[in-house]
Design an enzyme around this catalytic site. Structure first.
Site, PDB file in Angstrom:
ATOM      1  N   ASP A 114      -8.371  -9.244   3.985  1.00  0.00           N
ATOM      2  CA  ASP A 114      -8.174  -8.130   4.907  1.00  0.00           C
ATOM      3  C   ASP A 114      -9.263  -8.029   5.969  1.00  0.00           C
ATOM      4  O   ASP A 114     -10.159  -7.190   5.838  1.00  0.00           O
ATOM      5  CB  ASP A 114      -8.102  -6.822   4.113  1.00  0.00           C
ATOM      6  CG  ASP A 114      -7.595  -5.665   4.957  1.00  0.00           C
ATOM      7  OD1 ASP A 114      -7.114  -5.931   6.067  1.00  0.00           O
ATOM      8  OD2 ASP A 114      -7.680  -4.512   4.500  1.00  0.00           O
TER       9      ASP A 114
ATOM     10  N   GLU B  77     -12.729  -2.313  11.678  1.00  0.00           N
ATOM     11  CA  GLU B  77     -12.687  -1.608  10.395  1.00  0.00           C
ATOM     12  C   GLU B  77     -13.818  -2.021   9.466  1.00  0.00           C
ATOM     13  O   GLU B  77     -14.425  -1.180   8.817  1.00  0.00           O
ATOM     14  CB  GLU B  77     -11.324  -1.885   9.731  1.00  0.00           C
ATOM     15  CG  GLU B  77     -11.215  -1.297   8.341  1.00  0.00           C
ATOM     16  CD  GLU B  77      -9.835  -1.498   7.709  1.00  0.00           C
ATOM     17  OE1 GLU B  77      -8.928  -2.030   8.380  1.00  0.00           O
ATOM     18  OE2 GLU B  77      -9.676  -1.104   6.543  1.00  0.00           O
TER      19      GLU B  77
ATOM     20  N   GLU C  45       0.822  -1.219   0.000  1.00  0.00           N
ATOM     21  CA  GLU C  45       0.000   0.000   0.000  1.00  0.00           C
ATOM     22  C   GLU C  45       0.853   1.265   0.000  1.00  0.00           C
ATOM     23  O   GLU C  45       0.622   2.199   0.770  1.00  0.00           O
ATOM     24  CB  GLU C  45      -0.964  -0.008   1.194  1.00  0.00           C
ATOM     25  CG  GLU C  45      -1.961  -1.151   1.116  1.00  0.00           C
ATOM     26  CD  GLU C  45      -3.029  -1.116   2.195  1.00  0.00           C
ATOM     27  OE1 GLU C  45      -2.785  -0.555   3.268  1.00  0.00           O
ATOM     28  OE2 GLU C  45      -4.124  -1.655   1.922  1.00  0.00           O
TER      29      GLU C  45
END
Ligand code: GCW
Length: 740
Positions: free
Chosen positions: A347, A375, A274
């Site tokens: 993820d 998240e 990322e």
């Protein structure tokens, strides 16, 4: 009036006769966590701030038993207890807390107080021995130096960098104490998307102050480092791990850190992921990068947690990449390197299969990374007890060394000579009064620590312990609330992404549904993951017709997942692209199964409100109201998810939502106005505030043209920030269910 008086009289009589009046507990903001029923929250620092003094003062202040407690560091070391283990010896008039080390006795003291607070003290003579499963039981904070927290939903970072090193918040000690009480012994205090400044002398002075406060509680500091630090703060023109100047930079920096913090734990590294810099920027490998740091740390006993969270836009299947990149280096990492692997291959989704890497690197020290912050599971707005999710991963058999090679056994190092072992969890903590942003999800902090100590504990046992210490021991409270918590992960899977669906949330904020969204990177695009079309839905990862990801698992997992007949239905759409009218095991079509699963998720989420209302007498008003409000929000969000996903998928399936499911409350067009984001040029996946972007390395850049807009695609909209999304969310009314 007369009627009213009679009513009051009768009510009073009923109460008196049944004797069921419960005294309402006093209001609290939840800051005292699971120490709630102990008289005092956190003591001021004892006169001498040592582990021994703290252990003694906890007993002096909080032990209520008649038996005298003796705290004993053993002269004759007991190998079975290791560094952190302890023994509680109950013998009538005396309880002896024994360990090889002072920190072992402190864990023993907290263990003893836990037994007291959960009404579990043994009646007669008994010896209880406790030894933790993992050496490092670590926390990862994704805290930025400006006090924003990436994927944090509980206020600002606890670390007040501006005030440090001069001003010290009492919260630092409370934090260390809470961690020690559940056995957490390592903490990486800054974001893995790391700002190199944390390694400057100015910041290291501040870090030292935290380390000094944490030390007596056995909590070692780790730092996340920016791999490009030699360039950013070292004045070098390269960060190539094989360049002697770079090697020297890290040796010097490490020596500087240990001079300030002699028990420094080591480095946590996100490299070539990322947009973060890493060894691949210089044509080097993960092994080159990790080993160079490991060599710098080795003289001091430090370790490297090197993350395996890597993927790039070109890969056909992001789920395969960690294995593809790391398996070739099996056996090449230094002894003091641990490869930190997220539980699933994508993820932190509500449900994923295990990362196949756990079963593919027999010569590597692998450690598990779980996410405590929610998240993808409703942030701090939804009550989700995550232990069942983590335990599902730990209990899954990789079959790497034959039957019984569970993720827990592999990561505990049961099949390695090198016994170095660790586990890490991305925290859900911030400076909110209640630490976590939601009273009920404090349980995930507690449960993470308990699991890291003992992965065999059941979700029920941990929930039971936490509820007794945090709220009430009354079985009329414990039973329904424990049941609700234990079910809550599955409920969230049902209303967000059931049957193996994944990554169909709204981009960027990762809150709420966005199945229609595309991104300039296919691997950030929900449509890439669900692949819905007229022919069906789901990601084909089979060997014959799909990406072949099933082959990354050992047998019998590989063929179980590969075959649509044997693939567990809760992972069906993870591994298979399935026709809408496919017949599920219960005889329903896939479409109807989806409809009914979402329906059940909504019903269960709405049911939480009723359960909570029934236990009102046992909860103080402040926490009762706060939780109730959040539960209402959660139930509405469940309906939002369902409406959005089903209405969007319906444009492909062309099948009706069954009559006995709640009818959608909004149109697809309305919902698409809510959930649409457009990423700004050069934006980062983390949605980090400006100024917090990672330094150095390749910035993520658009790869190729955005995918063509399919049927049902959202209109182009300007990018919105989270609060605006909230304003735009169509107000949902709760379905008219009995009693609601
Ligand atoms: O899940 C993604 C998050 C990023 C995070 C990244 C990671 C810290 O969206 O915010 O960055 O994972 O784990 O590195």
């Amino acid at each position: 009036m007369k009627l009213f008086k009679t009513f009051v009289l009768i009510s009073a009589l009923i109460l008196a006769v049944s004797g069921c009046k419960v005294e309402k507990p006093a209001d609290t903001d939840g800051h005292d966590l699971w120490f709630h029923n102990l008289e005092q929250v956190a003591q001021a620092a004892p006169a001498s701030y040592t582990t021994e003094a703290i252990a003694q003062s906890e007993i002096d202040q909080y032990w209520k038993g008649k038996a005298a407690v003796e705290i004993k560091v053993l002269d004759q070391k007991d190998d079975a207890l290791g560094r952190d283990g302890y023994r509680l010896v109950f013998s009538g008039k005396k309880v002896s807390v024994e360990a090889n080390t002072a920190i072992g006795t402190l864990y023993g003291v907290y263990g003893l107080l836990r037994l007291q607070q959960t009404d579990a003290l043994p009646k007669g003579s008994k010896t209880i021995t406790e030894v933790p499963a993992y050496q490092y039981r670590a926390f990862n904070h994704w805290d930025n130096l400006n006090r924003s927290v990436e994927r944090g939903y509980a206020g600002k970072s606890l670390w007040n960098w501006e005030e440090l090193p001069d001003k010290v918040s009492p919260v630092y000690q409370e934090y260390a104490r809470a961690n020690a009480s559940v056995g957490i012994n390592a903490t990486a205090i800054n974001n893995v998307n790391a700002n190199a400044d944390i390694l400057t002398p100015e910041y290291l002075q501040k870090v030292k102050v935290l380390a000094d406060i944490f030390r007596p509680y056995g909590l070692k500091i780790f730092l996340s480092l920016n791999f490009a630090a030699p360039k950013h703060i070292g004045g070098l023109d390269t960060s190539d791990p094989l360049d002697p100047k770079v090697v020297q930079f890290w040796k010097d920096k490490t020596a500087e850190i240990y001079a300030l913090i002699p028990d420094f734990g080591g480095y946590l590294v996100k490299a070539n992921s990322e947009g973060q810099s890493g060894p691949q920027d210089y044509g080097r490998t993960h092994a080159d990068g990790a080993n160079m740091l490991a060599d710098a740390l080795a003289p001091y006993g430090g370790v490297v947690f090197w993350r395996a969270f890597v993927y790039d836009a070109q890969a056909e299947d992001r789920a395969m990449q960690a294995s593809d990149e790391f398996v070739p280096f099996d056996g090449q990492f230094r002894d003091n390197v641990l490869i930190q692997v997220k539980n699933g291959p994508i993820d932190f989704q509500p449900r994923e299969p295990i990362s196949p890497l756990f079963g593919q690197a027999p010569k590597t020290n692998l450690m598990l990374e779980v996410q405590i912050t929610q998240e993808y599971l409703g942030h701090s707005k939804h009550m989700v007890y995550l232990h069942p999710l983590w335990k599902e991963c730990l209990d899954t058999d990789t079959y790497e060394f034959g039957k019984g090679s569970t993720v827990a056994a592999v990561t505990e190092g049961k099949f390695r000579d090198n016994k170095l072992s660790a586990i890490s969890g991305v925290t859900n903590i911030g400076d909110d009064a209640n630490w976590c942003g939601h009273q009920m999800i404090q349980i995930n902090w507690y449960a993470y620590g308990r699991m890291a100590w003992n992965p065999d504990l059941s979700s029920e046992q941990i929930a039971d312990e936490w509820l007794r210490q945090t709220f009430s021991s009354d079985s009329k409270f414990i039973k329904p609330v424990k049941d609700m918590l234990v079910r809550s992960r599955e409920v969230t899977v049902s209303y967000e992404m059931p049957l193996g669906l994944h990554h169909i949330m709204a981009s960027n904020a990762h809150f709420g549904p966005g199945p229609w969204e595309t991104s300039y990177r296919k691997d950030w695009s929900p449509q890439f993951y669900h692949k819905a079309g007229p022919d069906g839905v789901g990601f084909d990862r089979t060997v014959a017709t799909g990406s072949g990801a099933t082959a990354q698992y050992n047998e019998p997992l590989a063929s179980t997942y590969d075959n649509i007949e044997t693939c567990p239905e809760n992972l069906l759409l993870w591994f298979h692209h399935v026709p809408w009218n496919y017949k599920m095991k219960d005889g329903k079509t896939l479409w109807n199964e989806l409809c009914y699963t979402y329906q059940k998720g909504i019903e269960d989420a709405a049911d939480y409100i009723k359960i909570w209302e029934k236990v009102e007498p046992y909860v103080d008003n402040q926490r009762y109201q706060e939780v109730r409000e959040k539960l209402i929000r959660q139930a509405k969000d469940a309906m939002w998810w369902r409406d959005a996903v089903l209405l969007y998928f319906q444009t492909f399936s062309n099948m009706p939502i069954p009559d006995d499911c709640y009818p959608p409350q909004h149109t697809l067009e309305e919902l698409q106005q809510v959930g649409v984001f457009r990423r700004p040029q050069g934006g980062m996946p983390g949605g980090m505030p400006q100024g917090q972007r990672p330094q150095g390395g390749q910035q993520a850049r658009p790869q190729g043209a955005p995918q063509g807009a399919p049927q049902g695609a959202a209109p182009q909209m300007p990018r919105m920030r989270m609060p605006e999304i909230y304003d735009m969310l169509p107000e949902y009314t709760l379905p008219s269910m009995p009693d609601l």
